[in-house]
Write an enzyme that holds these catalytic residues in place. Structure first.
Site, mmCIF file in Angstrom:
data_model
loop_
_atom_site.group_PDB
_atom_site.id
_atom_site.type_symbol
_atom_site.label_atom_id
_atom_site.label_comp_id
_atom_site.label_asym_id
_atom_site.label_seq_id
_atom_site.Cartn_x
_atom_site.Cartn_y
_atom_site.Cartn_z
ATOM 1 N N SER A 66 -17.628 8.178 88.909
ATOM 2 C CA SER A 66 -17.891 7.222 89.984
ATOM 3 C C SER A 66 -17.871 7.893 91.356
ATOM 4 O O SER A 66 -17.227 8.921 91.559
ATOM 5 C CB SER A 66 -16.840 6.112 89.974
ATOM 6 O OG SER A 66 -16.820 5.453 88.734
HETATM 7 N N1 SAH Z 1 -13.396 6.633 84.858
HETATM 8 C C1 SAH Z 1 -14.497 7.529 84.585
HETATM 9 C C2 SAH Z 1 -15.836 6.808 84.662
HETATM 10 C C3 SAH Z 1 -16.691 7.171 83.506
HETATM 11 S S1 SAH Z 1 -18.130 6.193 83.249
HETATM 12 C C4 SAH Z 1 -14.443 8.738 85.489
HETATM 13 O O1 SAH Z 1 -13.560 8.813 86.369
HETATM 14 O O2 SAH Z 1 -15.225 9.666 85.307
HETATM 15 C C5 SAH Z 1 -17.547 4.988 82.085
HETATM 16 C C6 SAH Z 1 -16.998 5.522 80.785
HETATM 17 O O3 SAH Z 1 -16.624 4.395 79.990
HETATM 18 C C7 SAH Z 1 -17.948 6.343 79.929
HETATM 19 O O4 SAH Z 1 -17.366 7.561 79.614
HETATM 20 C C8 SAH Z 1 -18.160 5.479 78.684
HETATM 21 O O5 SAH Z 1 -18.375 6.230 77.508
HETATM 22 C C9 SAH Z 1 -16.846 4.721 78.635
HETATM 23 N N2 SAH Z 1 -16.844 3.475 77.872
HETATM 24 C C10 SAH Z 1 -17.790 2.505 77.807
HETATM 25 N N3 SAH Z 1 -17.388 1.510 76.994
HETATM 26 C C11 SAH Z 1 -16.146 1.836 76.535
HETATM 27 C C12 SAH Z 1 -15.205 1.214 75.657
HETATM 28 N N4 SAH Z 1 -15.444 0.039 75.068
HETATM 29 N N5 SAH Z 1 -14.032 1.851 75.427
HETATM 30 C C13 SAH Z 1 -13.762 3.058 75.997
HETATM 31 N N6 SAH Z 1 -14.618 3.695 76.819
HETATM 32 C C14 SAH Z 1 -15.796 3.094 77.094
#
Ligand code: SAH
Length: 220
Positions: A66
Site C-alpha cells: 500500500s
Molecule cells: N498489508 C500488505 C498489503 C498486501 S495487498 C502490505 O503491507 O504489503 C493484500 C494482500 O492480502 C495480498 O497479499 C493478498 O494475497 C492478501 N489476501 C487477500 N485475501 C486474503 C485472505 N482471505 N486471507 C489472507 N490474505 C488475503
C-alpha cells in the site's frame, strides 16, 4: 550506517514529513514506526528506489504494497496501545505488519498466497521481527485460537464486513477494513461496545480484493 542506508533514512524522513505528517497524521507512535521500518526492504529489488514514493507498488502475484499514507491512516485509526495484540489479514509484503510490530506487543498476520507467505516469513526472520506471528490460510475467518484481538486490520477490500472476524474483537476492540466493490471501497472502522458494534466511515480507498469464504470468490 553505510551510504545506501543513509540515503534510505533520508528518504524515509522526507516521506514521513511530506506525505504523512503534513496530511494530518499525528499519532507519535505511528510517525515513529514509519521512521524506523526500512520500507525499501519490503519491495521487490528493482523498485527499491521507489519504495518511499507516494504510491503503491507491485509485489508479485498481482498484489501491492500500500501507499505509505494509507498505511499511516489505517494504523492511526486502530488507536493502538503498546500492550495490544493485533490481527492483520493480508500479510503481502509484510510492511504493514512491521509498522504494527514497532507499536504493539504482538502482531498476528495471515496470508492466503503461498509464495508471498513464504517470502515474507523469511524477511521477518532476516530482519528479526520476532513479535510477528504468521499463518498461511484464508484470513476472512480470522484466527480463532488467538482471539480475541484488541485490533484487526484488513488490508484487502471486502464486499461486506466478515462477521467471524468482527466476532474476534475484544470489548473495546477496533477493526479497520475497506468495504465496497472490486474497484473502490470505503474505509470502515467498527468498534466493539457492550451494546454491539459502532461503525464509522473514514473515507474512500482502493485495495486489491479480499478473497475467501467471507470475501470475494476466488479468481478463475
Ligand atoms: N498489508 C500488505 C498489503 C498486501 S495487498 C502490505 O503491507 O504489503 C493484500 C494482500 O492480502 C495480498 O497479499 C493478498 O494475497 C492478501 N489476501 C487477500 N485475501 C486474503 C485472505 N482471505 N486471507 C489472507 N490474505 C488475503
Amino acid at each position: 550506517m553505510n551510504i545506501a542506508e543513509k540515503k534510505y533514512k533520508r528518504l524515509r524522513e522526507d516521506m514521513v514529513e511530506n506525505q504523512i505528517r503534513s496530511r494530518g497524521i499525528t499519532d507519535p507512535a505511528v510517525l515513529n514506526a514509519m521512521l524506523i521500518v526500512p520500507r525499501h526492504l519490503f519491495v521487490i529489488e528493482a523498485m527499491m528506489d521507489q519504495a518511499y514514493m507516494d504510491y503503491p507498488l507491485p509485489i508479485g502475484e498481482q498484489q501491492t504494497i500500500s501507499q505509505p499514507f494509507i498505511v499511516a491512516e489505517m494504523t492511526q485509526a486502530l488507536q493502538l496501545r503498546k500492550e495490544d495484540r493485533v490481527l492483520e489479514i493480508g500479510t503481502g509484503s509484510g510492511y504493514q505488519a512491521a509498522v504494527l510490530s514497532e507499536i504493539v506487543s504482538r502482531v498476528y498476520t495471515i496470508e492466503r498466497k503461498h509464495s508471498l507467505f513464504v517470502r515474507t516469513r523469511k524477511l521477518f526472520d532476516d530482519l528479526k521481527y520476532f513479535n510477528i506471528v504468521t499463518r498461511f490460510k484464508d484470513g476472512t475467518t480470522g484466527w480463532k485460537e488467538e482471539a480475541p484481538f484488541d485490533a484487526v486490520i484488513v488490508t484487502a477490500g471486502a464486499p461486506d464486513i466478515p462477521l467471524t472476524l468482527a466476532d474476534q474483537l475484544a470489548l473495546g476492540g477496533r477493526m479497520v477494513i475497506p468495504v465496497g466493490d472490486q474497484h473502490t471501497q470505503d474505509l470502515i472502522r467498527i468498534t466493539r461496545t457492550s451494546g454491539g458494534f459502532q461503525k464509522e466511515n473514514l473515507g474512500r480507498c482502493r485495495f486489491v480484493k479480499l478473497i475467501g469464504e467471507q470475501g470475494w470468490n476466488d479468481e478463475v
